[in-house]
Design a protein around this motif. Structure first.
Motif, PDB file in Angstrom:
ATOM      1  N   VAL A  62     -19.822 -28.353  -7.391  1.00 49.24           N
ATOM      2  CA  VAL A  62     -20.653 -29.499  -7.782  1.00 49.24           C
ATOM      3  C   VAL A  62     -22.120 -29.087  -7.819  1.00 49.24           C
ATOM      4  O   VAL A  62     -22.875 -29.491  -8.712  1.00 49.24           O
ATOM      5  CB  VAL A  62     -20.436 -30.684  -6.820  1.00 49.24           C
ATOM      6  N   PHE A  63     -22.526 -28.251  -6.857  1.00 52.38           N
ATOM      7  CA  PHE A  63     -23.928 -27.816  -6.798  1.00 52.38           C
ATOM      8  C   PHE A  63     -24.372 -27.126  -8.082  1.00 52.38           C
ATOM      9  O   PHE A  63     -25.492 -27.360  -8.567  1.00 52.38           O
ATOM     10  CB  PHE A  63     -24.130 -26.880  -5.601  1.00 52.38           C
ATOM     11  N   VAL A  64     -23.531 -26.270  -8.652  1.00 53.14           N
ATOM     12  CA  VAL A  64     -23.940 -25.540  -9.856  1.00 53.14           C
ATOM     13  C   VAL A  64     -24.133 -26.481 -11.039  1.00 53.14           C
ATOM     14  O   VAL A  64     -24.784 -26.115 -12.029  1.00 53.14           O
ATOM     15  CB  VAL A  64     -22.914 -24.436 -10.216  1.00 53.14           C
ATOM     16  N   GLN A  65     -23.620 -27.702 -10.935  1.00 51.83           N
ATOM     17  CA  GLN A  65     -23.804 -28.677 -12.006  1.00 51.83           C
ATOM     18  C   GLN A  65     -25.057 -29.538 -11.812  1.00 51.83           C
ATOM     19  O   GLN A  65     -25.590 -30.064 -12.782  1.00 51.83           O
ATOM     20  CB  GLN A  65     -22.588 -29.604 -12.085  1.00 51.83           C
ATOM     21  N   VAL A  66     -25.491 -29.680 -10.562  1.00 47.73           N
ATOM     22  CA  VAL A  66     -26.581 -30.627 -10.275  1.00 47.73           C
ATOM     23  C   VAL A  66     -27.780 -29.955  -9.621  1.00 47.73           C
ATOM     24  O   VAL A  66     -28.658 -30.648  -9.096  1.00 47.73           O
ATOM     25  CB  VAL A  66     -26.062 -31.764  -9.357  1.00 47.73           C
ATOM     26  N   PHE A  67     -27.865 -28.618  -9.671  1.00 49.14           N
ATOM     27  CA  PHE A  67     -28.889 -27.904  -8.908  1.00 49.14           C
ATOM     28  C   PHE A  67     -30.308 -28.300  -9.308  1.00 49.14           C
ATOM     29  O   PHE A  67     -31.244 -28.157  -8.509  1.00 49.14           O
ATOM     30  CB  PHE A  67     -28.699 -26.389  -9.051  1.00 49.14           C
ATOM     31  N   ARG A  68     -30.506 -28.777 -10.531  1.00 48.99           N
ATOM     32  CA  ARG A  68     -31.851 -29.170 -10.955  1.00 48.99           C
ATOM     33  C   ARG A  68     -32.352 -30.406 -10.213  1.00 48.99           C
ATOM     34  O   ARG A  68     -33.566 -30.657 -10.172  1.00 48.99           O
ATOM     35  CB  ARG A  68     -31.868 -29.434 -12.466  1.00 48.99           C
ATOM     36  N   MET A  69     -31.442 -31.196  -9.654  1.00 50.32           N
ATOM     37  CA  MET A  69     -31.835 -32.414  -8.946  1.00 50.32           C
ATOM     38  C   MET A  69     -31.968 -32.205  -7.437  1.00 50.32           C
ATOM     39  O   MET A  69     -32.336 -33.127  -6.712  1.00 50.32           O
ATOM     40  CB  MET A  69     -30.801 -33.517  -9.219  1.00 50.32           C
ATOM     41  N   VAL A  70     -31.662 -31.011  -6.971  1.00 53.92           N
ATOM     42  CA  VAL A  70     -31.671 -30.740  -5.531  1.00 53.92           C
ATOM     43  C   VAL A  70     -33.102 -30.689  -5.004  1.00 53.92           C
ATOM     44  O   VAL A  70     -33.981 -30.076  -5.618  1.00 53.92           O
ATOM     45  CB  VAL A  70     -30.945 -29.410  -5.231  1.00 53.92           C
ATOM     46  N   GLU A  71     -33.331 -31.320  -3.879  1.00 53.79           N
ATOM     47  CA  GLU A  71     -34.614 -31.245  -3.193  1.00 53.79           C
ATOM     48  C   GLU A  71     -34.488 -30.167  -2.113  1.00 53.79           C
ATOM     49  O   GLU A  71     -34.088 -30.433  -0.975  1.00 53.79           O
ATOM     50  CB  GLU A  71     -34.982 -32.602  -2.606  1.00 53.79           C
ATOM     51  N   TYR A  72     -34.824 -28.942  -2.490  1.00 60.19           N
ATOM     52  CA  TYR A  72     -34.520 -27.777  -1.668  1.00 60.19           C
ATOM     53  C   TYR A  72     -35.239 -27.805  -0.319  1.00 60.19           C
ATOM     54  O   TYR A  72     -34.683 -27.361   0.698  1.00 60.19           O
ATOM     55  CB  TYR A  72     -34.878 -26.496  -2.438  1.00 60.19           C
ATOM     56  N   ARG A  73     -36.447 -28.307  -0.293  1.00 57.26           N
ATOM     57  CA  ARG A  73     -37.195 -28.320   0.974  1.00 57.26           C
ATOM     58  C   ARG A  73     -36.483 -29.178   2.008  1.00 57.26           C
ATOM     59  O   ARG A  73     -36.338 -28.773   3.177  1.00 57.26           O
ATOM     60  CB  ARG A  73     -38.610 -28.839   0.728  1.00 57.26           C
ATOM     61  N   ARG A  74     -36.029 -30.333   1.614  1.00 56.72           N
ATOM     62  CA  ARG A  74     -35.353 -31.224   2.554  1.00 56.72           C
ATOM     63  C   ARG A  74     -34.019 -30.627   2.988  1.00 56.72           C
ATOM     64  O   ARG A  74     -33.607 -30.775   4.147  1.00 56.72           O
ATOM     65  CB  ARG A  74     -35.144 -32.603   1.921  1.00 56.72           C
ATOM     66  N   VAL A  75     -33.338 -29.957   2.054  1.00 57.00           N
ATOM     67  CA  VAL A  75     -32.068 -29.318   2.401  1.00 57.00           C
ATOM     68  C   VAL A  75     -32.290 -28.246   3.461  1.00 57.00           C
ATOM     69  O   VAL A  75     -31.550 -28.156   4.456  1.00 57.00           O
ATOM     70  CB  VAL A  75     -31.396 -28.707   1.161  1.00 57.00           C
ATOM     71  N   LEU A  76     -33.310 -27.411   3.261  1.00 52.85           N
ATOM     72  CA  LEU A  76     -33.574 -26.327   4.202  1.00 52.85           C
ATOM     73  C   LEU A  76     -33.969 -26.857   5.577  1.00 52.85           C
ATOM     74  O   LEU A  76     -33.636 -26.251   6.605  1.00 52.85           O
ATOM     75  CB  LEU A  76     -34.654 -25.405   3.649  1.00 52.85           C
ATOM     76  N   LEU A  77     -34.693 -27.984   5.609  1.00 44.99           N
ATOM     77  CA  LEU A  77     -35.073 -28.579   6.886  1.00 44.99           C
ATOM     78  C   LEU A  77     -33.845 -28.998   7.690  1.00 44.99           C
ATOM     79  O   LEU A  77     -33.853 -28.944   8.931  1.00 44.99           O
ATOM     80  CB  LEU A  77     -35.976 -29.795   6.664  1.00 44.99           C
ATOM     81  N   MET A  78     -32.776 -29.404   7.011  1.00 43.59           N
ATOM     82  CA  MET A  78     -31.541 -29.785   7.696  1.00 43.59           C
ATOM     83  C   MET A  78     -30.621 -28.593   7.920  1.00 43.59           C
ATOM     84  O   MET A  78     -29.945 -28.491   8.948  1.00 43.59           O
ATOM     85  CB  MET A  78     -30.796 -30.857   6.889  1.00 43.59           C
ATOM     86  N   LEU A  79     -30.584 -27.692   6.938  1.00 39.42           N
ATOM     87  CA  LEU A  79     -29.585 -26.624   6.955  1.00 39.42           C
ATOM     88  C   LEU A  79     -29.831 -25.618   8.074  1.00 39.42           C
ATOM     89  O   LEU A  79     -28.879 -25.151   8.707  1.00 39.42           O
ATOM     90  CB  LEU A  79     -29.571 -25.914   5.601  1.00 39.42           C
ATOM     91  N   GLY A  80     -31.083 -25.281   8.332  1.00 43.23           N
ATOM     92  CA  GLY A  80     -31.375 -24.324   9.396  1.00 43.23           C
ATOM     93  C   GLY A  80     -30.830 -24.776  10.747  1.00 43.23           C
ATOM     94  O   GLY A  80     -30.043 -24.048  11.388  1.00 43.23           O
ATOM     95  N   PRO A  81     -31.205 -25.973  11.215  1.00 43.27           N
ATOM     96  CA  PRO A  81     -30.662 -26.470  12.484  1.00 43.27           C
ATOM     97  C   PRO A  81     -29.138 -26.645  12.449  1.00 43.27           C
ATOM     98  O   PRO A  81     -28.470 -26.442  13.466  1.00 43.27           O
ATOM     99  CB  PRO A  81     -31.354 -27.830  12.657  1.00 43.27           C
ATOM    100  N   ALA A  82     -28.583 -27.017  11.281  1.00 43.02           N
ATOM    101  CA  ALA A  82     -27.132 -27.190  11.188  1.00 43.02           C
ATOM    102  C   ALA A  82     -26.395 -25.880  11.421  1.00 43.02           C
ATOM    103  O   ALA A  82     -25.391 -25.826  12.134  1.00 43.02           O
ATOM    104  CB  ALA A  82     -26.767 -27.764   9.818  1.00 43.02           C
ATOM    105  N   VAL A  83     -26.889 -24.803  10.807  1.00 46.94           N
ATOM    106  CA  VAL A  83     -26.261 -23.491  10.989  1.00 46.94           C
ATOM    107  C   VAL A  83     -26.391 -23.044  12.441  1.00 46.94           C
ATOM    108  O   VAL A  83     -25.451 -22.473  13.021  1.00 46.94           O
ATOM    109  CB  VAL A  83     -26.892 -22.457  10.028  1.00 46.94           C
ATOM    110  N   LEU A  84     -27.547 -23.297  13.054  1.00 47.30           N
ATOM    111  CA  LEU A  84     -27.718 -22.955  14.462  1.00 47.30           C
ATOM    112  C   LEU A  84     -26.734 -23.728  15.343  1.00 47.30           C
ATOM    113  O   LEU A  84     -26.205 -23.185  16.319  1.00 47.30           O
ATOM    114  CB  LEU A  84     -29.153 -23.257  14.909  1.00 47.30           C
ATOM    115  N   ALA A  85     -26.477 -24.991  14.995  1.00 49.13           N
ATOM    116  CA  ALA A  85     -25.583 -25.830  15.796  1.00 49.13           C
ATOM    117  C   ALA A  85     -24.138 -25.365  15.709  1.00 49.13           C
ATOM    118  O   ALA A  85     -23.330 -25.681  16.593  1.00 49.13           O
ATOM    119  CB  ALA A  85     -25.687 -27.286  15.337  1.00 49.13           C
ATOM    120  N   VAL A  86     -23.792 -24.624  14.658  1.00 52.99           N
ATOM    121  CA  VAL A  86     -22.423 -24.138  14.507  1.00 52.99           C
ATOM    122  C   VAL A  86     -22.056 -23.198  15.656  1.00 52.99           C
ATOM    123  O   VAL A  86     -20.909 -23.172  16.115  1.00 52.99           O
ATOM    124  CB  VAL A  86     -22.255 -23.427  13.141  1.00 52.99           C
ATOM    125  N   VAL A  87     -23.034 -22.425  16.151  1.00 53.25           N
ATOM    126  CA  VAL A  87     -22.750 -21.443  17.205  1.00 53.25           C
ATOM    127  C   VAL A  87     -22.342 -22.129  18.513  1.00 53.25           C
ATOM    128  O   VAL A  87     -21.236 -21.887  19.017  1.00 53.25           O
ATOM    129  CB  VAL A  87     -23.969 -20.521  17.426  1.00 53.25           C
TER     130      VAL A  87
END
Length: 246
Positions: A62-87
């Motif tokens: 789905v991402f490869v179809q809608v990547f132009r609408m992605v707000e990358y900064r907000r994603v990265l703000l969530m994704l970093g802590p999410a990956v850390l929480a996986v450990v």
């Protein structure tokens, strides 16, 4: 192939199809829709693993179809802590009582969603701190309970994130969290060739249906569906924990 095997294969494909189409239309929901059926068909271990695999692949497609609408900064703000929480989440999932975790996580998410819907501005979930908190809780939930969408939805509601941008941005987020969860588990579900083929065809078909239906569904209806799915997932996690404790 025997009749029971054929029905099992059809149910596997059906759950995958519904999960993929829901994810494409609303931005979230693959795990919430597909997980109960896949776990019932394959058992808790392979079922959750398959949810992780298919959810990650769906998010990427789905991402490869809608990547132009992605707000990358907000994603990265969530994704970093999410990956850390996986450990720590993978360690807790292995050692802590799952029932207690389910009650705590389900209760926290329900509270966050309820407050997000009743207050116009929810300070604790605003800005970078709010994004980091939502990502951490979501990543922790994804690896321990298999459902990471409700916490992210609570953040989107609290910050009044425009639905179209949220639905697109969530795909990159779920891909990253799903990939991290799979790497932490070091395993893949034990499926045979026909099962993998059925899941692959159903996944593609669900995304195609979602591509067709998505533009026809009003934004308000899509957002309402996201809220319902998030509450449903949180309630299911909470009830599962309470039943296990009782």
């Amino acid at each position: 192939m025997s009749l029971p095997d054929a029905w099992s294969l059809a149910a596997l494909a059906g759950a995958t199809f519904l999960g993929a189409s829901t994810q494409r239309i609303s931005g979230v929901g693959f795990a919430l829709v597909a997980s109960p059926f896949l776990v019932a068909l394959l058992g808790p271990f392979d079922g959750v693993l398959l949810v992780n695999v298919l959810g990650t692949v769906t998010a990427l497609l789905v991402f490869v179809q809608v990547f132009r609408m992605v707000e990358y900064r907000r994603v990265l703000l969530m994704l970093g802590p999410a990956v850390l929480a996986v450990v720590p989440g993978s360690w807790v999932a292995t050692h802590a009582p799952s029932a207690v975790l389910s009650v705590l996580i389900g209760g926290m998410v329900i509270a966050a969603l309820a407050v997000s819907l009743t207050l116009k501005q929810l300070a604790p979930l605003q800005g970078r701190l709010g994004a980091a908190a939502a990502g951490f809780v979501s990543g922790f939930m994804n690896v321990t309970a298999g459902v990471g969408g409700p916490a992210v939805t609570a953040y989107a509601l609290a910050t009044r994130w425009r639905h179209a941008a949220f639905a697109a941005s969530a795909q990159l987020y779920f891909f990253g969290v799903g990939l991290a969860s799979l790497l932490a588990k070091h395993s893949l579900p034990q499926l045979d060739g026909p099962q993998w083929l059925a899941c692959s065809i159903a996944l593609a078909g669900g995304i195609i249906l979602g591509n067709w239906l998505g533009p026809k569904i009003p934004t308000r209806a899509s957002r309402a569906a996201v809220i319902v799915l998030a509450f449903t997932g949180a309630v299911l996690i909470l009830v599962e924990g309470v039943v296990a404790l009782v």
